[in-house]
Design an enzyme around this catalytic site. Structure first.
Site, PDB file in Angstrom:
ATOM      1  N   CYS A 104       0.903  -1.027   0.023  1.00  0.00           N
ATOM      2  CA  CYS A 104      -0.082  -0.106   0.049  1.00  0.00           C
ATOM      3  C   CYS A 104       0.844   1.231   0.040  1.00  0.00           C
ATOM      4  CB  CYS A 104      -1.099   0.026   1.228  1.00  0.00           C
ATOM      5  SG  CYS A 104      -2.067   1.432   1.109  1.00  0.00           S
ATOM      6  N   CYS A 201      -6.374  -3.081   7.449  1.00  0.00           N
ATOM      7  CA  CYS A 201      -7.693  -2.335   7.414  1.00  0.00           C
ATOM      8  C   CYS A 201      -9.022  -3.015   6.761  1.00  0.00           C
ATOM      9  CB  CYS A 201      -7.448  -0.964   6.990  1.00  0.00           C
ATOM     10  SG  CYS A 201      -7.045  -1.102   5.181  1.00  0.00           S
TER      11      CYS A 201
END
EC number: 2.8.1.13
Length: 357
Positions: A104, A201
């Site tokens: 990410c 997440c």
């Protein structure tokens, strides 16, 4: 003319204080939260949710209003799905243990965000990471360890490119966490005492296996636990339920601790062994991202770590042969896991480079 900085705001205290500091330093600051959630069910929507939850947008917007900076939400759903979620699933199916936060950082928080921000006239992007960026005497940019070693995040930043580093600011790099919270408190920021997010997440309750099965529509089938000699020890629940180094939750008991030392996907076997079998002095990897140097042509002594929470261990890097580089550690390292990153430091603090094991 003021330099324009786009701050990636996760709704947490670190990125909020980063934005505040830059505003006070006179930068033209714009706050941005990246919309990366695919579906509300994939994210933690609690008050102290992860960096991709809808609650992050609410918190970041309130912080931006308090500081007095413009704030926007940018859509990166497609980039996140392709470079993080799909990558995460594919790696687990290969019997590897990926670190999605590293992917990410590289492909969403920097490559995609930076490209878009430079396109709208920004000079820099900034985040609340704990790490420094230095321009070295050889002209190259490198991440160095944060002054707050217990919060240092240089490990997950090893794969940033020279261009990305030259356009990046880390405003809180010299601070301790307590100091960051005190600054937020004095400024009246609504996230001053917000808890740090810990879990991935897009995974609810840390249930990786269920997420992968939902994404693929295929249930991971049971197979054999075996020892390093191939002797069958019992049955496992599905290979995606296990990672190298795991000891708890195996569902099988022995007279001594046993650890997952290898995952054999073609045979659908989980190989168990002793702690000694889990340790290694040699780690192989390819496609290294060089940072403080442009290449390694001869053996070089550095320190290295094979997972985020591991300690640095002195080692020697040997130049790539047939595209594969080898690190030989002076003492055994625990659970060098395929799919995790091996990151190496010059002089104990400057990121020399790193790659995926």
């Amino acid at each position: 003319m003021k330099k324009k900085v786009v701050v990636g705001m996760s709704g947490g205290v670190d990125s909020s204080v980063a934005a505040l500091i830059l505003k006070e330093q006179g930068y033209d600051v714009i706050g941005v939260t990246m919309q990366i959630w695919q579906d509300e069910d994939y994210c933690d929507m609690s008050e102290n949710g992860g960096c991709c939850g809808l609650s992050a947008v609410d918190d970041a917007r309130r912080v931006a209003e308090t500081i007095g900076i413009p704030y926007y939400v940018m859509n990166f759903k497609e980039e996140f799905k392709k470079t993080v979620i799909d990558y995460f699933v594919a790696e687990y199916l290969r019997g590897r243990t990926p670190n999605p936060c590293i992917a990410c950082n590289r492909y969403v928080k920097w490559e995609a965000l930076l490209h878009r921000c430079l396109g709208i006239g920004a000079d820099y992007i900034a985040t609340g990471h704990y790490g420094n960026i230095e321009k070295l005497p050889n002209g190259r940019f490198a991440v160095t360890k944060s002054a707050s070693l217990n919060k240092d995040q240089s490990y997950v930043l090893y794969n940033l490119t020279q261009e990305e580093l030259s356009h990046t600011l880390f405003p809180i790099s010299t601070m301790e966490k307590d100091e960051v919270r005190k600054i937020a408190e004095r400024a009246g920021l609504p996230v001053a005492h917000k808890k740090d997010s810990q879990d991935i997440c897009f995974i609810k309750d840390g249930d990786y296996a269920s997420f992968i099965e939902e994404q693929t529509g295929v249930k991971s089938g049971p197979g054999d636990f075996v020892d390093s000699k191939g002797n069958v020890l019992g049955r496992h629940a599905g290979i995606i339920h296990y990672t190298v180094g795991q000891r708890k939750g195996l569902g099988i008991a022995f007279g001594e601790p046993r650890y997952v030392i290898r995952l054999d996907v073609p045979k659908n076997q989980v190989v168990l062994g002793t702690l000694d079998e889990l340790m290694t002095k040699e780690v192989l990897f390819d496609d290294i991202n060089y940072m403080s140097v442009s290449d390694i042509n001869e053996p070089v002594k550095v320190t290295g770590k094979v997972r985020y929470s591991a300690k640095d261990v002195p080692c020697t890097l040997y130049p790539a042969k047939d595209g594969v580089m080898k690190a030989v550690f002076e003492e055994p390292v625990r659970a060098a896991t395929p799919g995790q990153a091996a990151v190496f430091y010059k002089d104990g603090c400057i990121v020399c480079g790193g790659s995926i094991i």
